[in-house]
Design a protein around this motif. Structure first.
Motif, PDB file in Angstrom:
ATOM      1  N   GLY A  43       5.683  -2.440  -8.457  1.00 59.56           N
ATOM      2  CA  GLY A  43       4.250  -2.308  -8.750  1.00 59.56           C
ATOM      3  C   GLY A  43       3.968  -0.850  -9.059  1.00 59.56           C
ATOM      4  O   GLY A  43       4.649   0.039  -8.527  1.00 59.56           O
ATOM      5  N   PHE A  44       2.968  -0.619  -9.873  1.00 58.78           N
ATOM      6  CA  PHE A  44       2.705   0.743 -10.341  1.00 58.78           C
ATOM      7  C   PHE A  44       2.348   1.676  -9.186  1.00 58.78           C
ATOM      8  O   PHE A  44       2.029   1.221  -8.079  1.00 58.78           O
ATOM      9  N   LEU A  45       2.396   2.978  -9.437  1.00 57.99           N
ATOM     10  CA  LEU A  45       2.051   3.986  -8.432  1.00 57.99           C
ATOM     11  C   LEU A  45       0.739   3.636  -7.745  1.00 57.99           C
ATOM     12  O   LEU A  45      -0.269   3.393  -8.415  1.00 57.99           O
ATOM     13  N   GLY A  46       0.750   3.595  -6.438  1.00 58.74           N
ATOM     14  CA  GLY A  46      -0.485   3.405  -5.684  1.00 58.74           C
ATOM     15  C   GLY A  46      -0.987   1.981  -5.624  1.00 58.74           C
ATOM     16  O   GLY A  46      -2.088   1.727  -5.128  1.00 58.74           O
ATOM     17  N   LYS A  81       2.384  -0.997  -2.463  1.00 54.39           N
ATOM     18  CA  LYS A  81       3.717  -1.447  -2.018  1.00 54.39           C
ATOM     19  C   LYS A  81       3.973  -1.092  -0.553  1.00 54.39           C
ATOM     20  O   LYS A  81       4.413  -1.925   0.234  1.00 54.39           O
ATOM     21  N   THR A  82       3.711   0.174  -0.209  1.00 52.61           N
ATOM     22  CA  THR A  82       3.964   0.593   1.180  1.00 52.61           C
ATOM     23  C   THR A  82       3.017  -0.121   2.136  1.00 52.61           C
ATOM     24  O   THR A  82       3.402  -0.481   3.251  1.00 52.61           O
ATOM     25  N   THR A  83       1.793  -0.373   1.685  1.00 52.78           N
ATOM     26  CA  THR A  83       0.825  -1.106   2.512  1.00 52.78           C
ATOM     27  C   THR A  83       1.344  -2.523   2.793  1.00 52.78           C
ATOM     28  O   THR A  83       1.327  -2.990   3.935  1.00 52.78           O
ATOM     29  N   VAL A  88      13.891  -4.127  -1.195  1.00 54.22           N
ATOM     30  CA  VAL A  88      14.085  -2.883  -1.935  1.00 54.22           C
ATOM     31  C   VAL A  88      12.734  -2.527  -2.538  1.00 54.22           C
ATOM     32  O   VAL A  88      12.210  -3.268  -3.376  1.00 54.22           O
ATOM     33  N   GLU A  89      12.161  -1.413  -2.097  1.00 52.62           N
ATOM     34  CA  GLU A  89      10.892  -0.968  -2.671  1.00 52.62           C
ATOM     35  C   GLU A  89      11.207   0.032  -3.768  1.00 52.62           C
ATOM     36  O   GLU A  89      11.794   1.075  -3.513  1.00 52.62           O
ATOM     37  N   THR A  90      10.837  -0.294  -4.988  1.00 51.93           N
ATOM     38  CA  THR A  90      11.140   0.625  -6.093  1.00 51.93           C
ATOM     39  C   THR A  90      10.054   1.697  -6.186  1.00 51.93           C
ATOM     40  O   THR A  90       8.962   1.530  -5.641  1.00 51.93           O
ATOM     41  N   VAL A 130      -8.471  -6.463  -3.973  1.00 53.51           N
ATOM     42  CA  VAL A 130      -9.542  -7.321  -4.495  1.00 53.51           C
ATOM     43  C   VAL A 130     -10.906  -6.868  -3.970  1.00 53.51           C
ATOM     44  O   VAL A 130     -11.935  -7.173  -4.564  1.00 53.51           O
ATOM     45  N   ASP A 131     -10.900  -6.094  -2.881  1.00 58.80           N
ATOM     46  CA  ASP A 131     -12.173  -5.564  -2.365  1.00 58.80           C
ATOM     47  C   ASP A 131     -12.801  -4.567  -3.339  1.00 58.80           C
ATOM     48  O   ASP A 131     -13.999  -4.297  -3.259  1.00 58.80           O
ATOM     49  N   LEU A 132     -12.010  -4.028  -4.271  1.00 55.42           N
ATOM     50  CA  LEU A 132     -12.545  -3.028  -5.203  1.00 55.42           C
ATOM     51  C   LEU A 132     -12.889  -3.627  -6.564  1.00 55.42           C
ATOM     52  O   LEU A 132     -13.179  -2.912  -7.510  1.00 55.42           O
ATOM     53  N   ARG A 181      -3.678 -13.261  -4.563  1.00 60.76           N
ATOM     54  CA  ARG A 181      -4.624 -12.149  -4.381  1.00 60.76           C
ATOM     55  C   ARG A 181      -4.460 -11.566  -2.990  1.00 60.76           C
ATOM     56  O   ARG A 181      -4.145 -12.300  -2.061  1.00 60.76           O
ATOM     57  N   SER A 182      -4.737 -10.272  -2.839  1.00 64.55           N
ATOM     58  CA  SER A 182      -4.698  -9.721  -1.483  1.00 64.55           C
ATOM     59  C   SER A 182      -5.598  -8.512  -1.328  1.00 64.55           C
ATOM     60  O   SER A 182      -5.990  -7.865  -2.301  1.00 64.55           O
ATOM     61  N   GLU A 183      -5.923  -8.254  -0.075  1.00 67.88           N
ATOM     62  CA  GLU A 183      -6.618  -7.040   0.306  1.00 67.88           C
ATOM     63  C   GLU A 183      -5.689  -6.356   1.292  1.00 67.88           C
ATOM     64  O   GLU A 183      -5.216  -6.992   2.243  1.00 67.88           O
ATOM     65  N   PHE A 184      -5.381  -5.102   1.036  1.00 66.98           N
ATOM     66  CA  PHE A 184      -4.436  -4.354   1.871  1.00 66.98           C
ATOM     67  C   PHE A 184      -3.145  -5.147   2.133  1.00 66.98           C
ATOM     68  O   PHE A 184      -2.626  -5.154   3.244  1.00 66.98           O
ATOM     69  N   GLY A 185      -2.677  -5.823   1.083  1.00 65.89           N
ATOM     70  CA  GLY A 185      -1.359  -6.473   1.147  1.00 65.89           C
ATOM     71  C   GLY A 185      -1.272  -7.692   2.046  1.00 65.89           C
ATOM     72  O   GLY A 185      -0.167  -8.183   2.291  1.00 65.89           O
ATOM     73  N   LEU A 233      -3.060  12.123   3.410  1.00 63.19           N
ATOM     74  CA  LEU A 233      -3.848  12.133   2.179  1.00 63.19           C
ATOM     75  C   LEU A 233      -3.280  11.059   1.251  1.00 63.19           C
ATOM     76  O   LEU A 233      -2.074  11.010   1.012  1.00 63.19           O
ATOM     77  N   GLN A 234      -4.143  10.216   0.761  1.00 61.59           N
ATOM     78  CA  GLN A 234      -3.740   9.152  -0.156  1.00 61.59           C
ATOM     79  C   GLN A 234      -4.742   9.141  -1.285  1.00 61.59           C
ATOM     80  O   GLN A 234      -5.939   8.993  -1.042  1.00 61.59           O
ATOM     81  N   ALA A 235      -4.278   9.333  -2.509  1.00 54.35           N
ATOM     82  CA  ALA A 235      -5.212   9.189  -3.624  1.00 54.35           C
ATOM     83  C   ALA A 235      -4.565   8.409  -4.757  1.00 54.35           C
ATOM     84  O   ALA A 235      -3.370   8.538  -5.009  1.00 54.35           O
TER      85      ALA A 235
HETATM   86  N1  LIG Z   1      -9.458  -0.442  -0.996  1.00 58.96           N
HETATM   87  C1  LIG Z   1      -8.182  -0.801  -0.901  1.00 58.96           C
HETATM   88  N2  LIG Z   1      -7.235   0.145  -0.800  1.00 58.96           N
HETATM   89  C2  LIG Z   1      -5.943  -0.253  -0.687  1.00 58.96           C
HETATM   90  C3  LIG Z   1      -5.566  -1.623  -0.658  1.00 58.96           C
HETATM   91  N3  LIG Z   1      -4.220  -1.691  -0.539  1.00 58.96           N
HETATM   92  C4  LIG Z   1      -3.768  -0.414  -0.473  1.00 58.96           C
HETATM   93  N4  LIG Z   1      -4.797   0.467  -0.564  1.00 58.96           N
HETATM   94  C5  LIG Z   1      -4.751   1.931  -0.538  1.00 58.96           C
HETATM   95  O1  LIG Z   1      -4.167   2.370  -1.754  1.00 58.96           O
HETATM   96  C6  LIG Z   1      -3.436   3.580  -1.531  1.00 58.96           C
HETATM   97  C7  LIG Z   1      -2.012   3.398  -2.051  1.00 58.96           C
HETATM   98  O2  LIG Z   1      -1.352   2.411  -1.275  1.00 58.96           O
HETATM   99  P1  LIG Z   1       0.233   2.424  -1.058  1.00 58.96           P
HETATM  100  O3  LIG Z   1       0.583   1.225  -0.260  1.00 58.96           O
HETATM  101  O4  LIG Z   1       0.685   3.747  -0.554  1.00 58.96           O
HETATM  102  O5  LIG Z   1       0.721   2.264  -2.557  1.00 58.96           O
HETATM  103  P2  LIG Z   1       2.230   2.343  -3.139  1.00 58.96           P
HETATM  104  O6  LIG Z   1       2.327   1.303  -4.191  1.00 58.96           O
HETATM  105  O7  LIG Z   1       3.240   2.280  -2.027  1.00 58.96           O
HETATM  106  O8  LIG Z   1       2.209   3.788  -3.774  1.00 58.96           O
HETATM  107  P3  LIG Z   1       3.461   4.597  -4.421  1.00 58.96           P
HETATM  108  O9  LIG Z   1       4.544   4.638  -3.379  1.00 58.96           O
HETATM  109  O10 LIG Z   1       2.912   5.920  -4.740  1.00 58.96           O
HETATM  110  O11 LIG Z   1       3.852   3.880  -5.651  1.00 58.96           O
HETATM  111  C8  LIG Z   1      -3.517   3.834  -0.028  1.00 58.96           C
HETATM  112  O12 LIG Z   1      -4.573   4.753   0.193  1.00 58.96           O
HETATM  113  C9  LIG Z   1      -3.842   2.481   0.548  1.00 58.96           C
HETATM  114  O13 LIG Z   1      -4.534   2.543   1.791  1.00 58.96           O
HETATM  115  C10 LIG Z   1      -6.601  -2.611  -0.786  1.00 58.96           C
HETATM  116  O14 LIG Z   1      -6.378  -3.821  -0.814  1.00 58.96           O
HETATM  117  N5  LIG Z   1      -7.874  -2.138  -0.900  1.00 58.96           N
END
Ligand SMILES: Nc1nc2c(ncn2[C@@H]2O[C@H](COP(=O)(O)OP(=O)(O)OP(=O)(O)O)[C@@H](O)[C@H]2O)c(=O)[nH]1
Length: 348
Positions: free
Chosen positions: A19-22, A25-27, A102-104, A172-174, A198-202, A302-304
């Motif tokens: 999945g793209f940057l941010g 995935k880690t969530t 494996v998280e890419t 999906v909350d956004l 669909r998911s919110e915070f994974g 910090l997460q952006a």
């Molecule tokens: N509002 C909202 N924020 C989310 C959700 N899921 C993740 N985030 C936020 O999005 C940001 C990026 O999430 P990560 O899980 O670090 O994303 P990632 O894909 O691992 O990022 P990279 O490793 O940089 O590719 C963090 O600030 C999370 O808290 C969601 O469902 N809703």
């Protein structure tokens, strides 16, 4: 949910989480690692950026976590050979695990990662690629799917969706229902077969993404041919000569990593980051950091993702680790400017 697919016995299932940057995935990984699903999971992580921030963001757990940091997993032959070597180590103790994730990196094309498992016979015989699971950021994906800079060039946000066996529309909350329905239509246009969740915070039904035996090799085979990757299994050692050419991610994107020994002043940093990301956010895809604040014994995370940022306290620092590290990933990053701006927020 009942699993109707037949899962190969005696083979270790592997999930590729992309999945793209941010995108989250880690969530999602943290959600998986903290849920009681009964699987013992080993995680292999690969991130883009010089200083390692991701390992601080994955929650401490009993699971084994392997970092692979010397480059993007999809681009460099050495990294894919490292992946094979890590897999061999895991397979040597495979009674300790039921599953490997494996998280890419967010910029990776998952095809070369998926093919790596087929490229070495001793690994190929013992693992089953269970599914490629792709996270999609419901708020930000459009600007990457339809990125004008990449017009006519390879676009990894698209590659990740096309290769998916499961697509999770996260955040999906956004987004609103109309936007989500349009996005799902666009995703279906790119990938006719993947199940879309669909998911919110994974938070998803894990039965629907782990141990689903959902990998459909046809797309990956086709793409491997385009990328000139030979998927025929080779015996041990031969894979060291096995390679493809060129970078497989967007070369207009780079990263800047900075470390600071002195702590930051929270208010100043907040103001400077708000202004900077407001101005440059469209070109700064991702910012991550573990930061030290004056007068606070906790580290701040910090997460952006583009302009949207979050800076919050976490746990107390452990001894000797108190030092800020921050990574910016994007286009046209001006290292001196960023360093100057951040330095102006350090305690005097
Ligand atoms: N509002 C909202 N924020 C989310 C959700 N899921 C993740 N985030 C936020 O999005 C940001 C990026 O999430 P990560 O899980 O670090 O994303 P990632 O894909 O691992 O990022 P990279 O490793 O940089 O590719 C963090 O600030 C999370 O808290 C969601 O469902 N809703």
């Amino acid at each position: 949910m009942m699993n109707v697919h037949e899962i190969p016995k005696d083979k270790l299932p592997i999930t590729i989480l992309t999945g793209f940057l941010g995108s989250g995935k880690t969530t999602l990984l943290n959600y998986i690692l903290t849920e009681k699903h009964g699987y013992r999971i080993a995680v292999i992580e690969n991130e883009f950026g010089e200083v390692d921030v991701d390992s601080d963001l994955v929650l401490a757990s009993d699971e084994e976590i392997y970092q692979m940091q010397n480059g993007c997993i999809c681009c460099f032959v050495d990294v894919r050979n490292d992946l094979i070597d890590v897999m061999k180590k895991l397979l040597a103790q495979k009674d300790k695990f039921d599953h490997i994730i494996v998280e890419t990196s967010g910029l990776a094309d998952p095809t070369p990662v998926a093919t790596a498992f087929f490229a070495d016979r001793s690994v190929a015989d013992e693992v089953n690629l269970d599914a490629i699971v792709t996270l999609v950021d419901a708020k930000h994906i459009d600007q990457h799917l339809y990125d004008p800079v990449l017009d006519g060039r390879d676009n990894q946000a698209v590659d990740q969706i096309v290769a998916a066996d499961r697509i999770i529309v996260n955040k999906v909350d956004l987004a609103n229902e109309t936007g989500l329905a349009k996005l799902e239509g666009d995703l279906r246009g790119l990938n006719q077969t993947a199940e879309i969740l669909r998911s919110e915070f994974g938070v998803v039904d894990l039965d629907n993404i782990l141990n689903v035996n959902g990998f459909q090799p046809s797309y990956v085979k086709e793409r491997a041919e385009i990328l000139q990757i030979d998927m025929t299994a080779e015996s041990d050692h031969e894979h060291h000569h096995h390679h493809h050419h060129g970078h497989l991610h967007d070369e207009t994107v780079s990263s800047i990593s900075l470390t600071f020994e002195q702590p930051f002043v929270l208010d100043k940093l907040h103001a400077v980051l708000t202004a900077y990301l407001d101005e440059k956010g469209p070109a700064i895809f991702r910012t991550k950091g573990i930061l030290s604040m004056a007068g606070d014994d906790r580290f701040y995370v910090l997460q952006a993702v583009h302009q949207l940022f979050d800076l919050r306290p976490d746990h107390p620092w452990q001894d000797d680790q108190r030092r800020s590290k921050i990574v910016f990933i994007g286009r046209d990053l001006d290292r001196d400017e960023i360093e100057r701006k951040l330095s102006s927020c350090l305690v005097d």
